[in-house]
Design a protein around this motif. Sequence first.
Motif, PDB file in Angstrom:
ATOM      1  N   GLY A  84       0.816  -1.207   0.000  1.00 50.17           N
ATOM      2  CA  GLY A  84       0.000   0.000   0.000  1.00 50.17           C
ATOM      3  C   GLY A  84       0.850   1.257   0.000  1.00 50.17           C
ATOM      4  N   MET A  85       1.946   1.245   0.756  1.00 51.00           N
ATOM      5  CA  MET A  85       2.861   2.391   0.752  1.00 51.00           C
ATOM      6  C   MET A  85       3.429   2.608  -0.649  1.00 51.00           C
ATOM      7  SD  MET A  85       3.101   3.686   3.885  1.00 51.00           S
ATOM      8  CE  MET A  85       4.614   4.612   3.708  1.00 51.00           C
ATOM      9  N   THR A  86       3.786   1.504  -1.299  1.00 50.85           N
ATOM     10  CA  THR A  86       4.360   1.598  -2.640  1.00 50.85           C
ATOM     11  C   THR A  86       3.350   2.158  -3.636  1.00 50.85           C
ATOM     12  OG1 THR A  86       5.792  -0.299  -2.161  1.00 50.85           O
ATOM     13  CG2 THR A  86       5.528   0.315  -4.476  1.00 50.85           C
ATOM     14  N   GLU A  87       2.102   1.720  -3.524  1.00 49.08           N
ATOM     15  CA  GLU A  87       1.070   2.230  -4.436  1.00 49.08           C
ATOM     16  C   GLU A  87       0.935   3.741  -4.312  1.00 49.08           C
ATOM     17  OE1 GLU A  87      -2.713   0.284  -4.341  1.00 49.08           O
ATOM     18  OE2 GLU A  87      -1.825  -1.732  -4.359  1.00 49.08           O
ATOM     19  N   LYS A  88       0.987   4.244  -3.095  1.00 49.74           N
ATOM     20  CA  LYS A  88       0.866   5.689  -2.909  1.00 49.74           C
ATOM     21  C   LYS A  88       2.106   6.433  -3.425  1.00 49.74           C
ATOM     22  CE  LYS A  88      -3.257   5.838  -1.451  1.00 49.74           C
ATOM     23  NZ  LYS A  88      -4.291   6.491  -2.307  1.00 49.74           N
ATOM     24  N   LEU A  89       3.260   5.797  -3.314  1.00 52.21           N
ATOM     25  CA  LEU A  89       4.456   6.372  -3.929  1.00 52.21           C
ATOM     26  C   LEU A  89       4.284   6.467  -5.439  1.00 52.21           C
ATOM     27  CD1 LEU A  89       7.443   4.680  -2.064  1.00 52.21           C
ATOM     28  CD2 LEU A  89       7.220   7.128  -2.471  1.00 52.21           C
ATOM     29  N   GLN A  90       3.816   5.385  -6.043  1.00 52.38           N
ATOM     30  CA  GLN A  90       3.655   5.345  -7.494  1.00 52.38           C
ATOM     31  C   GLN A  90       2.612   6.337  -7.978  1.00 52.38           C
ATOM     32  OE1 GLN A  90       2.810   1.139  -7.726  1.00 52.38           O
ATOM     33  NE2 GLN A  90       4.951   0.604  -8.142  1.00 52.38           N
ATOM     34  N   GLU A  91       1.621   6.613  -7.151  1.00 50.02           N
ATOM     35  CA  GLU A  91       0.621   7.625  -7.497  1.00 50.02           C
ATOM     36  C   GLU A  91       1.181   9.044  -7.410  1.00 50.02           C
ATOM     37  OE1 GLU A  91      -2.753   7.178  -4.977  1.00 50.02           O
ATOM     38  OE2 GLU A  91      -3.188   5.124  -5.619  1.00 50.02           O
ATOM     39  N   GLY A  92       2.327   9.197  -6.779  1.00 47.87           N
ATOM     40  CA  GLY A  92       2.910  10.525  -6.582  1.00 47.87           C
ATOM     41  C   GLY A  92       2.400  11.229  -5.347  1.00 47.87           C
ATOM     42  N   TYR A  93       1.775  10.486  -4.436  1.00 50.83           N
ATOM     43  CA  TYR A  93       1.179  11.125  -3.259  1.00 50.83           C
ATOM     44  C   TYR A  93       2.237  11.853  -2.428  1.00 50.83           C
ATOM     45  CZ  TYR A  93      -1.602  11.868   0.934  1.00 50.83           C
ATOM     46  OH  TYR A  93      -2.249  12.454   1.994  1.00 50.83           O
ATOM     47  N   PHE A  94       3.345  11.191  -2.150  1.00 54.90           N
ATOM     48  CA  PHE A  94       4.385  11.803  -1.310  1.00 54.90           C
ATOM     49  C   PHE A  94       5.138  12.889  -2.063  1.00 54.90           C
ATOM     50  CE2 PHE A  94       3.790   7.424   0.222  1.00 54.90           C
ATOM     51  CZ  PHE A  94       3.407   7.691   1.525  1.00 54.90           C
ATOM     52  N   ARG A  95       5.415  12.654  -3.339  1.00 53.35           N
ATOM     53  CA  ARG A  95       6.116  13.649  -4.142  1.00 53.35           C
ATOM     54  C   ARG A  95       5.313  14.942  -4.229  1.00 53.35           C
ATOM     55  NH1 ARG A  95       7.029  10.800  -8.874  1.00 53.35           N
ATOM     56  NH2 ARG A  95       4.961  11.431  -9.591  1.00 53.35           N
ATOM     57  N   ASP A  96       3.998  14.816  -4.411  1.00 57.12           N
ATOM     58  CA  ASP A  96       3.153  16.009  -4.511  1.00 57.12           C
ATOM     59  C   ASP A  96       3.115  16.796  -3.204  1.00 57.12           C
ATOM     60  OD1 ASP A  96       2.643  15.284  -7.100  1.00 57.12           O
ATOM     61  OD2 ASP A  96       0.633  14.504  -6.726  1.00 57.12           O
ATOM     62  N   LEU A  97       3.345  16.113  -2.090  1.00 56.58           N
ATOM     63  CA  LEU A  97       3.377  16.777  -0.783  1.00 56.58           C
ATOM     64  C   LEU A  97       4.728  17.430  -0.506  1.00 56.58           C
ATOM     65  CD1 LEU A  97       1.577  14.482   1.846  1.00 56.58           C
ATOM     66  CD2 LEU A  97       1.172  16.915   1.482  1.00 56.58           C
ATOM     67  N   GLY A  98       5.696  17.201  -1.377  1.00 59.57           N
ATOM     68  CA  GLY A  98       7.029  17.725  -1.132  1.00 59.57           C
ATOM     69  C   GLY A  98       7.815  16.918  -0.124  1.00 59.57           C
ATOM     70  N   ILE A  99       7.393  15.687   0.105  1.00 52.37           N
ATOM     71  CA  ILE A  99       8.065  14.831   1.082  1.00 52.37           C
ATOM     72  C   ILE A  99       9.410  14.383   0.520  1.00 52.37           C
ATOM     73  CG2 ILE A  99       7.938  12.644   2.347  1.00 52.37           C
ATOM     74  CD1 ILE A  99       5.924  14.866   3.233  1.00 52.37           C
ATOM     75  N   ASN A 100      10.465  14.481   1.326  1.00 52.14           N
ATOM     76  CA  ASN A 100      11.749  13.968   0.883  1.00 52.14           C
ATOM     77  C   ASN A 100      12.331  12.902   1.810  1.00 52.14           C
ATOM     78  OD1 ASN A 100      12.627  15.753   2.944  1.00 52.14           O
ATOM     79  ND2 ASN A 100      13.023  17.376   1.435  1.00 52.14           N
ATOM     80  N   ALA A 101      11.564  12.494   2.817  1.00 56.19           N
ATOM     81  CA  ALA A 101      11.941  11.359   3.658  1.00 56.19           C
ATOM     82  C   ALA A 101      10.665  10.757   4.245  1.00 56.19           C
ATOM     83  CB  ALA A 101      12.889  11.777   4.776  1.00 56.19           C
ATOM     84  N   ILE A 102      10.595   9.432   4.266  1.00 56.68           N
ATOM     85  CA  ILE A 102       9.456   8.732   4.862  1.00 56.68           C
ATOM     86  C   ILE A 102       9.956   7.917   6.040  1.00 56.68           C
ATOM     87  CG2 ILE A 102       7.631   7.011   4.512  1.00 56.68           C
ATOM     88  CD1 ILE A 102       7.624   7.737   1.557  1.00 56.68           C
ATOM     89  N   TRP A 103       9.362   8.167   7.195  1.00 54.15           N
ATOM     90  CA  TRP A 103       9.649   7.386   8.402  1.00 54.15           C
ATOM     91  C   TRP A 103       8.532   6.353   8.517  1.00 54.15           C
ATOM     92  CZ3 TRP A 103       8.956  10.364  13.696  1.00 54.15           C
ATOM     93  CH2 TRP A 103       8.804   9.452  14.755  1.00 54.15           C
ATOM     94  N   ILE A 104       8.936   5.078   8.511  1.00 54.31           N
ATOM     95  CA  ILE A 104       7.953   4.003   8.636  1.00 54.31           C
ATOM     96  C   ILE A 104       8.144   3.275   9.961  1.00 54.31           C
ATOM     97  CG2 ILE A 104       7.654   3.602   6.158  1.00 54.31           C
ATOM     98  CD1 ILE A 104       9.548   1.154   6.552  1.00 54.31           C
ATOM     99  N   THR A 105       7.061   2.722  10.455  1.00 56.15           N
ATOM    100  CA  THR A 105       7.136   1.888  11.649  1.00 56.15           C
ATOM    101  C   THR A 105       7.954   0.635  11.340  1.00 56.15           C
ATOM    102  OG1 THR A 105       4.938   1.105  11.006  1.00 56.15           O
ATOM    103  CG2 THR A 105       5.055   2.669  12.812  1.00 56.15           C
ATOM    104  N   ALA A 106       8.501   0.025  12.369  1.00 60.29           N
ATOM    105  CA  ALA A 106       9.388  -1.128  12.189  1.00 60.29           C
ATOM    106  C   ALA A 106       8.696  -2.219  11.369  1.00 60.29           C
ATOM    107  CB  ALA A 106       9.791  -1.680  13.549  1.00 60.29           C
ATOM    108  N   PRO A 107       9.338  -2.671  10.272  1.00 60.90           N
ATOM    109  CA  PRO A 107       8.719  -3.689   9.421  1.00 60.90           C
ATOM    110  C   PRO A 107       9.033  -5.113   9.844  1.00 60.90           C
ATOM    111  CG  PRO A 107      10.700  -2.872   8.364  1.00 60.90           C
ATOM    112  CD  PRO A 107      10.554  -2.104   9.670  1.00 60.90           C
ATOM    113  N   TYR A 108       9.932  -5.261  10.817  1.00 57.53           N
ATOM    114  CA  TYR A 108      10.314  -6.627  11.190  1.00 57.53           C
ATOM    115  C   TYR A 108       9.242  -7.276  12.080  1.00 57.53           C
ATOM    116  CZ  TYR A 108      12.404  -3.674  14.851  1.00 57.53           C
ATOM    117  OH  TYR A 108      12.616  -2.710  15.808  1.00 57.53           O
ATOM    118  N   GLU A 109       9.366  -8.584  12.246  1.00 54.84           N
ATOM    119  CA  GLU A 109       8.299  -9.398  12.843  1.00 54.84           C
ATOM    120  C   GLU A 109       8.026  -9.023  14.298  1.00 54.84           C
ATOM    121  OE1 GLU A 109       7.054 -14.141  13.067  1.00 54.84           O
ATOM    122  OE2 GLU A 109       9.079 -13.540  12.460  1.00 54.84           O
TER     123      GLU A 109
END
Length: 592
Positions: A84-109
Motif C-alpha cells: 500500500g505504501m508503494t502504491e501511494k508512492l507510485q501515485e505521486g502522493y508523497f512527491r506532490d506533498l514535497g516529502i523527501n523522507a518517509i519514516w515508517i514503523t518497524a517492518p520486522y516481525e
Amino acid sequence: MSKRIWISFLLALMTLTVMGCQGKETQYRTSTEGVFSYENATVYFAMTDRFYDGDEENNNAYGRETVDSLGTSIGTFNGGDIRGMTEKLQEGYFRDLGINAIWITAPYEQIHGYIGGGREGDFAHYGFHGYYALDWTMMDQNLGTVEEFRTFVDTAHEQGIRIIMDVVMNHVGYPNLQDMLEYGYGSVDLPEDFAVEEGDDFFSYTDYVDYESEEAWENYWGDWVRADLPGYEKPGATEIDLSLAGLPDIRTDVTEDIGLPPILERKWMNEDEAYEPWILPSAKDLRRDLSLAPYEYIIAWLSAWVEEFGIDGFRIDTAKHVEVERWAELEEAATEALHTYRENNPDKPAAAFSDDFFMMGEVWGHGVLKDYYFDNGFDALINFTFQGLKKDGPVFRGRNKDSVFTNYAEVLNSDEAFNVLSYISQHDTNLFPRDRLEEGGTYLLLLPGAVKIFYGDETARPMGDGGSDATQGTRSPMNWEEVDEELLTHFRKLGSFRNRNLAVGAGEHIRLSEEPYVYMRTYDRNGLENTVVIYEGEPGEVTVMVSDAFSDGATIRDAYTDEIYTVENGEILLNVHEKGLALLEEVTKIEN
C-alpha cells in the motif's frame, strides 16, 4: 559540499510546469530544486498498518484478527502494508506533498498475539505499531514480503525520497497467549472453550498462565532480558534497567556472549523453506550462534536491513533507556552497511546518494538542545517542545511566531551537526486540533530545521476510538474516503515550496515587516545560494518590498498561486491569495 547535501539528477522531474502565452511549455526551477538536506527535511511519518491496504490477503497473518472478539479494531492490525505504501508512492502522493523522507514503523516481525489494551484491557492490543519486537531478521507477514519491501525502498529512492526505519533495541514484545502456545513458554493451561466475550477483558488469558515456576519461562527470552518473571533478573529503577511500561528490558549492558535467546532458537528451528519470502537475505547467516553479546546481535540484525535495502536512516525508539555508547556502535555499523549497499548495487537509484547514514532519536521530553547524544551517533533528536507551544494563543502570530522562527534558525542553522525533528501531531501524545490544521501546517512547514508530517494531518484524519488508552485514538486509519481536499492542497503547496527551497528549513531567518508579517530566509553555503520571502497578512493586491531578497528584474513565483512576477524598483505588486499567504521564490525559466 556538505555531507548532508545531495544534488539530484531528477531536476526536470521535480520542476513545476507553466504554459507560456503561445502554448509553448515553459519550465521554472529554483536554485536548489532537487537538492536534498536533512536540515530542510520534510519527513512523513506513516504508521504502515494504518496507512493503506495494498494486499488484503496478508491481513490475518499469524491468525491475527482485524476486528477483535469484542468488536473493536483499536489495537488490531487493520490491513495497511508495504504494498500500500508503494502504491501511494507510485501515485505521486508523497512527491506532490514535497516529502523527501518517509519514516515508517518497524517492518520486522512483531509478537504474534495480543495483550490487554488500555488500563481496562477493553481491546486486543497487537504490535501493529512495530514496538513489540519478536524477530529482527524477518519481515512481519502482515506488512509484506522482502521483495515487496525492496520495491518500496527502490521506488522511494527513484523519487529522491529517503527511507527512515523505526527501530528498537531497548525491549522486546510482551509475553502473549499466541506465542506462549506456539513457542512453549508460560505453561498455559487453557480451557478448550476459552474466548474473550462480553463482560471479559483481554487480560483474562493470564489467569491460565504459570507465573510461579521458573521452568515455565525457560523457553522465553532467558538471560537476554530483565522481567518480572520467575528465574529472570528483575528490572531496576534507573532509566537504563527499568522495565518500560512492563516490557521485558533487553540487557544491553551485557558485553559477553550469553548465547541466543531460547525463543528465537526454537522459532528458527521450526521455520522451513516456506518462510523464505519473509526472511531477510542479509540476515540469514545471522540466525545462528555468533558468540556475540545481546546488543551486538541486534546491531548486526538491524544493520542487515541497511545492507539489504539501502535504508537511509533509523529513528531510534526509547533512546534514553539504552546506554548511549550503544547508539554510536549502531551508527558505525549502519554507516558501513550503507556503504556496502551502495558498492554492491551500483545500478540502484540510491547508489548516487552521497549523504551519510542518518540517526534520529526519541528522547522523551527533549527539546532544541545539543547534548551528548550528538557525540554518540545521533544527527537529530525528536523535538517534543514545539508541539508543547501554546498554539491556541498569540505565539502563532506576529512577534511571538517570529521569535520562534528566529531562535530555531539561529540555533539549528548555524551548526550543520545539529538538527531536531519538530511536529504538531504525534502517535504517543496527541493530534493537533483538527479544525486548525491549515494554520498548524503553515507554521510547521515554514519552521527552520527538519519537520515531520504525521500521517493524516494533511487530510484532517479524525481522532479514533482509543478505548481506555488516551493515545490509541491518534493511530486511527487513514481517512482515504473523507480527505479534506482543500487542506491537502494547502499542505501540498507549502510542502513543495519547502522542498524546492533549501533556505526554508536551513537558511537564516530575517524579518522584513511585522505588520503584515513578512520575512525572508536565505541560504549561502556549500556553493549554493537560495532566498525566499514569505508574506502572511491581508489578501488582495499588496505591494511588498523585496529589495533585501531579490534584485530588480528577477523572476519571482508565488508558489501559493503559481503567479509569476518581476521585481521592479525593489518591490512586487502581489495578488495575494484569499488565505492571506504568499510564498515567493526566485525561479529561472527554461524553454523546451
